[in-house]
Design a protein around this motif. Structure first.
Motif, mmCIF file in Angstrom:
data_model
loop_
_atom_site.group_PDB
_atom_site.id
_atom_site.type_symbol
_atom_site.label_atom_id
_atom_site.label_comp_id
_atom_site.label_asym_id
_atom_site.label_seq_id
_atom_site.Cartn_x
_atom_site.Cartn_y
_atom_site.Cartn_z
ATOM 1 N N VAL A 1 0.843 -1.205 0.000
ATOM 2 C CA VAL A 1 0.000 0.000 0.000
ATOM 3 C C VAL A 1 0.875 1.251 0.000
ATOM 4 C CG1 VAL A 1 -1.657 1.335 1.363
ATOM 5 C CG2 VAL A 1 -1.988 -1.131 1.074
ATOM 6 N N ILE A 2 1.897 1.259 0.861
ATOM 7 C CA ILE A 2 2.780 2.426 0.958
ATOM 8 C C ILE A 2 3.493 2.693 -0.371
ATOM 9 C CG2 ILE A 2 4.958 3.247 1.977
ATOM 10 C CD1 ILE A 2 4.044 2.079 4.649
ATOM 11 N N SER A 3 3.939 1.629 -1.029
ATOM 12 C CA SER A 3 4.654 1.795 -2.297
ATOM 13 C C SER A 3 3.721 1.922 -3.484
ATOM 14 C CB SER A 3 5.598 0.607 -2.512
ATOM 15 O OG SER A 3 4.869 -0.604 -2.581
ATOM 16 N N GLN A 4 2.426 2.009 -3.174
ATOM 17 C CA GLN A 4 1.374 2.235 -4.180
ATOM 18 C C GLN A 4 1.269 1.094 -5.206
ATOM 19 O OE1 GLN A 4 2.369 6.172 -5.683
ATOM 20 N NE2 GLN A 4 1.125 7.144 -4.100
ATOM 21 N N LYS A 5 1.644 -0.120 -4.773
ATOM 22 C CA LYS A 5 1.427 -1.290 -5.628
ATOM 23 C C LYS A 5 -0.046 -1.706 -5.611
ATOM 24 C CE LYS A 5 6.089 -3.200 -5.169
ATOM 25 N NZ LYS A 5 6.899 -4.340 -4.646
ATOM 26 N N CYS A 6 -0.751 -1.311 -4.552
ATOM 27 C CA CYS A 6 -2.185 -1.563 -4.481
ATOM 28 C C CYS A 6 -2.825 -0.529 -3.568
ATOM 29 C CB CYS A 6 -2.481 -2.976 -3.974
ATOM 30 S SG CYS A 6 -1.950 -3.271 -2.284
ATOM 31 N N ASP A 7 -4.112 -0.372 -3.682
ATOM 32 C CA ASP A 7 -4.844 0.581 -2.853
ATOM 33 C C ASP A 7 -5.203 -0.048 -1.508
ATOM 34 O OD1 ASP A 7 -4.797 2.441 -4.925
ATOM 35 O OD2 ASP A 7 -6.684 1.678 -5.775
ATOM 36 N N ASN A 8 -5.436 0.820 -0.535
ATOM 37 C CA ASN A 8 -5.887 0.338 0.775
ATOM 38 C C ASN A 8 -7.405 0.129 0.725
ATOM 39 O OD1 ASN A 8 -5.788 -0.412 3.472
ATOM 40 N ND2 ASN A 8 -6.059 1.705 4.199
ATOM 41 N N ASP A 9 -7.787 -0.803 -0.120
ATOM 42 C CA ASP A 9 -9.200 -1.112 -0.352
ATOM 43 C C ASP A 9 -9.464 -2.529 0.161
ATOM 44 O OD1 ASP A 9 -11.818 -0.496 -2.082
ATOM 45 O OD2 ASP A 9 -11.181 -2.576 -2.471
ATOM 46 N N ARG A 10 -10.460 -2.681 0.997
ATOM 47 C CA ARG A 10 -10.689 -3.972 1.655
ATOM 48 C C ARG A 10 -10.882 -5.103 0.647
ATOM 49 N NH1 ARG A 10 -11.731 -6.475 6.258
ATOM 50 N NH2 ARG A 10 -13.296 -8.129 6.307
ATOM 51 N N GLU A 11 -11.728 -4.890 -0.330
ATOM 52 C CA GLU A 11 -12.009 -5.953 -1.287
ATOM 53 C C GLU A 11 -10.755 -6.342 -2.063
ATOM 54 O OE1 GLU A 11 -14.762 -7.679 -1.412
ATOM 55 O OE2 GLU A 11 -15.480 -6.445 0.271
ATOM 56 N N LYS A 12 -9.978 -5.352 -2.462
ATOM 57 C CA LYS A 12 -8.762 -5.632 -3.220
ATOM 58 C C LYS A 12 -7.731 -6.368 -2.365
ATOM 59 C CE LYS A 12 -9.215 -1.770 -6.466
ATOM 60 N NZ LYS A 12 -8.623 -0.506 -6.950
ATOM 61 N N LEU A 13 -7.632 -5.960 -1.097
ATOM 62 C CA LEU A 13 -6.657 -6.611 -0.214
ATOM 63 C C LEU A 13 -7.087 -8.039 0.102
ATOM 64 C CD1 LEU A 13 -5.660 -3.733 2.238
ATOM 65 C CD2 LEU A 13 -4.389 -4.596 0.281
ATOM 66 N N LEU A 14 -8.381 -8.255 0.280
ATOM 67 C CA LEU A 14 -8.869 -9.611 0.526
ATOM 68 C C LEU A 14 -8.612 -10.506 -0.691
ATOM 69 C CD1 LEU A 14 -12.241 -8.934 2.391
ATOM 70 C CD2 LEU A 14 -10.180 -10.026 3.340
ATOM 71 N N TYR A 15 -8.781 -9.934 -1.858
ATOM 72 C CA TYR A 15 -8.513 -10.687 -3.091
ATOM 73 C C TYR A 15 -7.040 -11.092 -3.151
ATOM 74 C CZ TYR A 15 -8.129 -11.778 -8.079
ATOM 75 O OH TYR A 15 -7.874 -12.409 -9.266
ATOM 76 N N ILE A 16 -6.171 -10.140 -2.794
ATOM 77 C CA ILE A 16 -4.733 -10.424 -2.769
ATOM 78 C C ILE A 16 -4.419 -11.527 -1.767
ATOM 79 C CG2 ILE A 16 -2.486 -9.463 -2.082
ATOM 80 C CD1 ILE A 16 -3.476 -6.782 -3.264
ATOM 81 N N LEU A 17 -5.061 -11.445 -0.587
ATOM 82 C CA LEU A 17 -4.826 -12.454 0.462
ATOM 83 C C LEU A 17 -5.274 -13.843 -0.016
ATOM 84 C CD1 LEU A 17 -5.972 -10.647 3.740
ATOM 85 C CD2 LEU A 17 -3.692 -11.547 3.252
ATOM 86 N N LYS A 18 -6.476 -13.915 -0.542
ATOM 87 C CA LYS A 18 -7.042 -15.223 -0.932
ATOM 88 C C LYS A 18 -6.273 -15.845 -2.082
ATOM 89 C CE LYS A 18 -11.692 -13.930 0.629
ATOM 90 N NZ LYS A 18 -13.055 -13.502 0.209
ATOM 91 N N ASN A 19 -5.757 -15.012 -2.963
ATOM 92 C CA ASN A 19 -5.057 -15.536 -4.143
ATOM 93 C C ASN A 19 -3.529 -15.517 -3.998
ATOM 94 O OD1 ASN A 19 -7.257 -15.958 -6.373
ATOM 95 N ND2 ASN A 19 -7.790 -14.056 -5.310
ATOM 96 N N LYS A 20 -3.091 -15.067 -2.830
ATOM 97 C CA LYS A 20 -1.650 -15.048 -2.517
ATOM 98 C C LYS A 20 -0.827 -14.377 -3.624
ATOM 99 C CE LYS A 20 -1.647 -19.158 0.449
ATOM 100 N NZ LYS A 20 -3.103 -19.205 0.647
ATOM 101 N N ILE A 21 -1.325 -13.228 -4.078
ATOM 102 C CA ILE A 21 -0.695 -12.552 -5.201
ATOM 103 C C ILE A 21 0.659 -11.947 -4.815
ATOM 104 C CG2 ILE A 21 -0.927 -10.601 -6.784
ATOM 105 C CD1 ILE A 21 -3.946 -11.149 -6.804
ATOM 106 N N LEU A 22 0.711 -11.316 -3.623
ATOM 107 C CA LEU A 22 1.959 -10.663 -3.215
ATOM 108 C C LEU A 22 2.777 -11.510 -2.249
ATOM 109 C CD1 LEU A 22 0.637 -7.033 -2.623
ATOM 110 C CD2 LEU A 22 1.971 -7.837 -4.564
ATOM 111 N N ILE A 23 2.217 -12.628 -1.844
ATOM 112 C CA ILE A 23 2.872 -13.405 -0.776
ATOM 113 C C ILE A 23 3.820 -14.451 -1.358
ATOM 114 C CG2 ILE A 23 2.447 -14.673 1.341
ATOM 115 C CD1 ILE A 23 1.120 -11.878 1.107
#
Length: 443
Positions: free
Chosen positions: A421-443
């Protein structure tokens, strides 16, 4: 005529009603004569400590230094120290007299005190006792020892630092023979416990900081902080500087607000340059990594003096980041805000401004504008609640757990999301962050 607060009359009248003399003495009298409000009131009397305790048996008393004739009386929440008139014996430990002789003469007591401006007594009805010319020295704005300076400083070397503190605090000059003795007796400071020095160093840092005054007493400051020695004449041959390291440090101090953490950070911020110094093939000096070295020196020295762990940690943090350039704009501002709290961040801005004002004119205006813009943008980030802390993320630990992460992974994942979020790779948006978590996009 001096007018004492109503509560202090209890001290005067109680001793007087029991047949004893009583005078306010020292800094409170000095401050009242200067039109200042004293921080506290001390008293001296011909009553012995046992007699003082008996006179105030209806109040709580504390034997703060009864062997030296001092009893503290507590009235409501105020503490008043009352000391018996006395003469001091030899000071073999360079701190305390080996013995004291109680006296019935106020002038004996005034003769043992440190400086003439503190060797003035006053009765409740305004009678002034001033055998050492303290009032004249107040009028002339002079710090002068009571009696021979070498004797006063050999009795207790801490008085050397007290002279500097009073000079800065009151904006008084130091009388020439007193000044000469300060320089000649400076080595006596090695016998003073560092935690006694702490109070005087703190007072000096919170006084009227004058670079020329501090430079004049560089030898004294070096006696208590040996790390000054390697930077006194250390040149900074590069476009950004016009002073050597020590003169730059003092010039920066002069540009700081009256804040202990800021001033201690600026005092220590470049001490590491002596170890980090290199010169390139063009004759330009560099000091890569001096921030970490300076921070380590500050941590060691401030801990030795007995400053609180919170203050030491804050000063060390400020020194580590004092050269932060925020080249990535918002991302770097948020990264630093994440690491240090908001209050400390804006102290960092004050340090960077003071540091810049003590440099050469090379790109000075550009640097000042940049610092002001960073400060403005940081205020906006904080005021608007933009995300720079894990607690500001629109997802939390429970969300991470619900996506199958366990134990340490939870904190690690939250940190990864915050960095994104800080580096502006993604927005601090709940739905978007949950999507990232579930799909392990950044992990």
């Amino acid at each position: 005529m001096l007018k004492f607060p109503e509560k202090t009359q209890i001290i005067f009248e109680t001793l007087k009603n029991n047949g004893f003399e009583c005078f306010a003495v020292g800094g409170c009298v000095r401050d009242m004569l200067m039109g200042r409000t004293p921080a506290d009131f001390d008293f001296t009397t011909d009553a012995t400590p046992k007699e003082i305790a008996r006179c105030f048996e209806g109040y709580k008393t504390i034997d703060t230094g009864i062997e030296f004739g001092t009893v503290a009386v507590v009235i409501d929440d105020d503490v008043y120290e009352i000391t018996t008139f006395r003469l001091d014996g030899d000071y073999k430990d360079n701190r305390h007299p080996d013995n004291v002789i109680f006296s019935k003469n106020i002038e004996d007591d005034l003769s043992r005190r440190d400086f003439t401006v503190n060797s003035i007594a006053a009765s409740s009805d305004g009678e002034i006792i001033d055998p050492w010319g303290g009032i004249i020295d107040i009028e002339k704005k002079v710090i002068r020892t009571t009696g021979k300076a070498e004797k006063r400083f050999s009795e207790d070397a801490l008085r050397i630092l007290r002279a500097l503190r009073f000079s800065s605090k009151l904006n008084f000059n130091i009388e020439q023979s007193t000044k000469a003795a300060i320089h000649s007796c400076k080595d006596n400071l090695s016998s003073v416990h560092p935690q006694r020095i702490k109070k005087e160093l703190e007072g000096l840092m919170l006084s009227n900081v004058r670079s020329d005054f501090l430079f004049e007493f560089t030898d004294v400051l070096t006696a208590i902080i040996p790390d000054i020695e390697p930077v006194i004449n250390l040149k900074q041959n590069n476009p950004h500087h016009i002073y050597n390291v020590w003169k730059h440090t003092l010039a920066a101090l002069e540009n700081t607000p009256e804040d202990l953490e800021i001033r201690l950070a600026v005092l220590f911020h470049d001490f590491g340059k002596a170890q980090a110094h290199t010169t390139d093939s063009k004759g330009i000096d560099h000091f890569k990594g001096h921030q970490a070295i300076s921070a380590s020196i500050a941590q060691r020295e401030l801990s030795r003096f007995g400053f609180s762990s919170k203050l030491v940690n804050n000063v060390v943090t400020l020194i580590k980041y004092h050269d932060e350039r925020f080249r990535q704009g918002d991302a770097d501002i948020k990264k630093v805000l994440r690491i240090i709290d908001t209050e400390l961040f804006f102290k960092l801005m004050d340090i960077q401004m003071a540091d810049t004002l003590a440099q050469s004119e090379y790109k000075r205006e550009e640097k000042i504008n940049f610092i002001n813009n960073v400060k403005k943008r940081a205020h906006e980030i904080v005021d608007k609640g933009e995300c720079y802390k894990i607690s500001q993320l629109s997802v939390n630990g429970d969300d991470v757990l619900s996506c199958g992460y366990k134990g340490r992974e939870v904190g690690e994942v939250l940190n990864i999301l915050l960095n994104a979020v800080i580096s502006q790779k993604c927005d601090n948006d709940r739905e978007k962050l949950l999507y990232i978590l579930k799909n392990k996009i950044l992990i």
